[in-house]
Design a protein around this motif. Structure first.
Motif, mmCIF file in Angstrom:
data_model
loop_
_atom_site.group_PDB
_atom_site.id
_atom_site.type_symbol
_atom_site.label_atom_id
_atom_site.label_comp_id
_atom_site.label_asym_id
_atom_site.label_seq_id
_atom_site.Cartn_x
_atom_site.Cartn_y
_atom_site.Cartn_z
ATOM 1 N N PRO A 126 0.817 -1.227 0.000
ATOM 2 C CA PRO A 126 0.000 0.000 0.000
ATOM 3 C C PRO A 126 0.841 1.263 0.000
ATOM 4 N N LEU A 127 1.991 1.219 0.654
ATOM 5 C CA LEU A 127 2.867 2.389 0.684
ATOM 6 C C LEU A 127 3.384 2.712 -0.708
ATOM 7 N N ILE A 128 3.705 1.678 -1.480
ATOM 8 C CA ILE A 128 4.172 1.877 -2.853
ATOM 9 C C ILE A 128 3.082 2.535 -3.692
ATOM 10 N N ILE A 129 1.855 2.024 -3.588
ATOM 11 C CA ILE A 129 0.748 2.568 -4.372
ATOM 12 C C ILE A 129 0.464 4.015 -3.985
ATOM 13 N N ILE A 130 0.484 4.314 -2.683
ATOM 14 C CA ILE A 130 0.255 5.688 -2.214
ATOM 15 C C ILE A 130 1.347 6.618 -2.730
ATOM 16 N N THR A 131 2.578 6.124 -2.774
ATOM 17 C CA THR A 131 3.707 6.947 -3.226
ATOM 18 C C THR A 131 3.614 7.299 -4.702
ATOM 19 N N VAL A 132 3.198 6.336 -5.529
ATOM 20 C CA VAL A 132 3.178 6.581 -6.976
ATOM 21 C C VAL A 132 1.899 7.272 -7.436
ATOM 22 N N PRO A 134 0.416 10.218 -6.807
ATOM 23 C CA PRO A 134 0.521 11.596 -7.308
ATOM 24 C C PRO A 134 1.085 11.682 -8.722
ATOM 25 N N PHE A 135 2.064 10.829 -9.027
ATOM 26 C CA PHE A 135 2.636 10.822 -10.375
ATOM 27 C C PHE A 135 1.636 10.283 -11.391
ATOM 28 N N ILE A 136 0.834 9.312 -10.969
ATOM 29 C CA ILE A 136 -0.174 8.738 -11.856
ATOM 30 C C ILE A 136 -1.221 9.787 -12.219
ATOM 31 N N TYR A 137 -1.716 10.505 -11.212
ATOM 32 C CA TYR A 137 -2.719 11.543 -11.474
ATOM 33 C C TYR A 137 -2.141 12.671 -12.338
ATOM 34 N N LYS A 138 -0.884 13.016 -12.083
ATOM 35 C CA LYS A 138 -0.243 14.076 -12.862
ATOM 36 C C LYS A 138 -0.103 13.675 -14.322
ATOM 37 N N SER A 139 0.214 12.402 -14.568
ATOM 38 C CA SER A 139 0.377 11.943 -15.937
ATOM 39 C C SER A 139 -0.940 11.979 -16.705
ATOM 40 N N THR A 140 -2.059 11.808 -15.986
ATOM 41 C CA THR A 140 -3.366 11.914 -16.631
ATOM 42 C C THR A 140 -3.596 13.337 -17.119
ATOM 43 N N GLY A 229 -6.015 7.783 -19.700
ATOM 44 C CA GLY A 229 -5.116 7.298 -18.657
ATOM 45 C C GLY A 229 -4.004 6.430 -19.193
ATOM 46 N N SER A 230 -3.638 6.601 -20.467
ATOM 47 C CA SER A 230 -2.662 5.710 -21.091
ATOM 48 C C SER A 230 -1.277 5.800 -20.446
ATOM 49 N N ILE A 231 -0.809 7.025 -20.201
ATOM 50 C CA ILE A 231 0.514 7.193 -19.589
ATOM 51 C C ILE A 231 0.486 6.694 -18.148
ATOM 52 N N ALA A 232 -0.602 7.017 -17.445
ATOM 53 C CA ALA A 232 -0.744 6.570 -16.059
ATOM 54 C C ALA A 232 -0.770 5.054 -15.977
ATOM 55 N N ARG A 233 -1.513 4.437 -16.890
ATOM 56 C CA ARG A 233 -1.626 2.973 -16.862
ATOM 57 C C ARG A 233 -0.291 2.318 -17.210
ATOM 58 N N MET A 234 0.450 2.906 -18.131
ATOM 59 C CA MET A 234 1.760 2.353 -18.468
ATOM 60 C C MET A 234 2.711 2.481 -17.281
ATOM 61 N N GLY A 235 2.633 3.616 -16.562
ATOM 62 C CA GLY A 235 3.462 3.794 -15.376
ATOM 63 C C GLY A 235 3.129 2.777 -14.297
ATOM 64 N N LEU A 236 1.822 2.547 -14.084
ATOM 65 C CA LEU A 236 1.408 1.539 -13.111
ATOM 66 C C LEU A 236 1.865 0.149 -13.544
ATOM 67 N N GLY A 237 1.758 -0.121 -14.850
ATOM 68 C CA GLY A 237 2.210 -1.402 -15.366
ATOM 69 C C GLY A 237 3.688 -1.627 -15.096
ATOM 70 N N ALA A 238 4.482 -0.565 -15.225
ATOM 71 C CA ALA A 238 5.916 -0.675 -14.941
ATOM 72 C C ALA A 238 6.158 -0.920 -13.451
#
Length: 259
Positions: A126-132, A134-140, A229-238
Motif C-alpha cells: 500500500p505504501l508503494i501505491i500511495i507513493t506513486v 501523485p505521479f499517476i494523477y499528474k500523468s493523466t 489514462g494511457s501514460i498513467a496505466r503504463m506507469g502503473l504497469g511498470a
C-alpha cells in the motif's frame, strides 16, 4: 542476420556454422503461439460467455455485447456476469492453455504463485501505491494537455457508461460483486497475463528485464483502449512489473493491482 562461427574438426577442415541462437527463435515462435491462443480465446470465449449468460437471463446476445445501452437492472446484472466470465476466458484460459500445451509448465510454479510473500512485504505494497499515485494523477493531466485523451474518445465514453451502469446497482451484494469484478478480478487476471506470461516471455526474448518490463507495461496500457489514462496505466504497469521482477513473486503485483 546469420552469425557464422569458424570451427575445426578432428580431420582438420574448416567449417562455417550458423550459431544464431535457436532459443531466440523458439521463444519468438512460442510468443506467436501464445498470441494466437489469446486472440482465439478472446473472440470465441467472449461470445460464448455472452451466449451462456444471455440464455440464463433470457437476453439476446447483441444486447449484452452493446452494454453501453443497457438500462434495466436485469440486463446490467447479466452484462456484469458476462464481463466476469469474459475476463476468465480472455486472460486466464489462454494462460493455462499456453502453459499446459506449449511450455508444458505447471501453472503456479511458472507464474511464481506457490506462496504468498511475507507479511512485511505485503504491508509495504500500500505504501508503494500511495507513493506513486501523485505521479499517476499528474500523468493523466499530461495526456489531456497533449491531446492524447481525444484518441478514441467515444470508446472512453462507452466504458464510463458501463461503469456507471454497474455502480447503479444498489445493495451490499451488488457492491461486493462490483468490487470483486472491477478490482480484485482485474488484478488477478491481468497480472497473470501481462506480468506472469508476457513480461516473463519478453524478458527471455530481449535478455533485458527493463526493456521487458516497459514493453509489457506499454502493451498493458494500449490493450485497455482508453487513452486518457494511457501514460498513467503504463506507469502503473511498470511499477507492477518491477514488483514482480525484484520479488520473484506474482502475488505482489497481483495484490498491488487490486488495491
Amino acid at each position: 542476420m546469420l552469425n557464422l562461427q569458424t570451427k575445426f574438426t578432428k580431420k582438420g577442415p574448416l567449417i562455417m556454422t550458423n550459431t544464431t541462437s535457436e532459443s531466440e527463435t523458439t521463444t519468438f515462435m512460442k510468443f506467436i503461439a501464445f498470441f494466437l491462443i489469446a486472440i482465439g480465446c478472446s473472440l470465441i470465449g467472449g461470445m460464448l460467455a455472452a451466449g451462456i449468460v444471455g440464455l440464463l437471463f433470457g437476453i439476446p446476445i447483441n444486447e449484452l455485447t452493446n452494454i453501453s445501452e443497457i438500462s434495466s437492472s436485469n440486463k446490467v446484472q447479466a452484462a456484469r456476469l458476462t464481463q466476469f466470465f469474459a475476463s476468465i476466458v480472455t486472460f486466464i484460459l489462454p494462460t493455462w492453455l499456453y502453459l499446459k500445451f506449449v511450455l508444458k509448465q505447471p501453472f503456479n510454479t511458472y507464474l511464481n504463485l506457490k506462496s504468498l510473500s511475507s507479511y512485511k512485504a505485503l504491508m509495504f505494497l500500500p505504501l508503494i501505491i500511495i507513493t506513486v499515485n501523485p505521479f499517476i494523477y499528474k500523468s493523466t493531466e499530461w495526456t489531456r494537455m497533449l491531446g492524447i485523451s481525444k484518441i478514441m474518445e467515444a470508446n472512453t465514453v462507452q466504458m464510463n457508461k458501463v461503469i456507471e451502469a454497474f455502480l447503479s446497482l444498489e445493495g451490499i451484494p451488488n457492491i461486493a460483486f462490483n468490487l470483486f469484478v472491477m478490482a480484485i478480478m482485474a488484478g488477478i487476471t491481468e497480472e497473470i497475463l501481462f506480468r506472469g506470461v508476457i513480461q516473463k516471455g519478453l524478458k527471455r526474448f530481449f535478455k533485458n528485464p527493463h526493456l521487458a518490463i516497459w514493453s509489457a507495461a506499454l502493451i498493458f496500457s494500449v490493450i485497455h483502449m482508453e487513452f486518457e489514462g494511457s501514460i498513467a496505466r503504463m506507469g502503473l504497469g511498470a511499477v507492477f512489473g518491477y514488483l514482480y521482477f525484484y520479488s520473484k513473486n506474482l502475488w505482489n503485483p497481483l495484490i498491488a493491482h487490486a488495491l
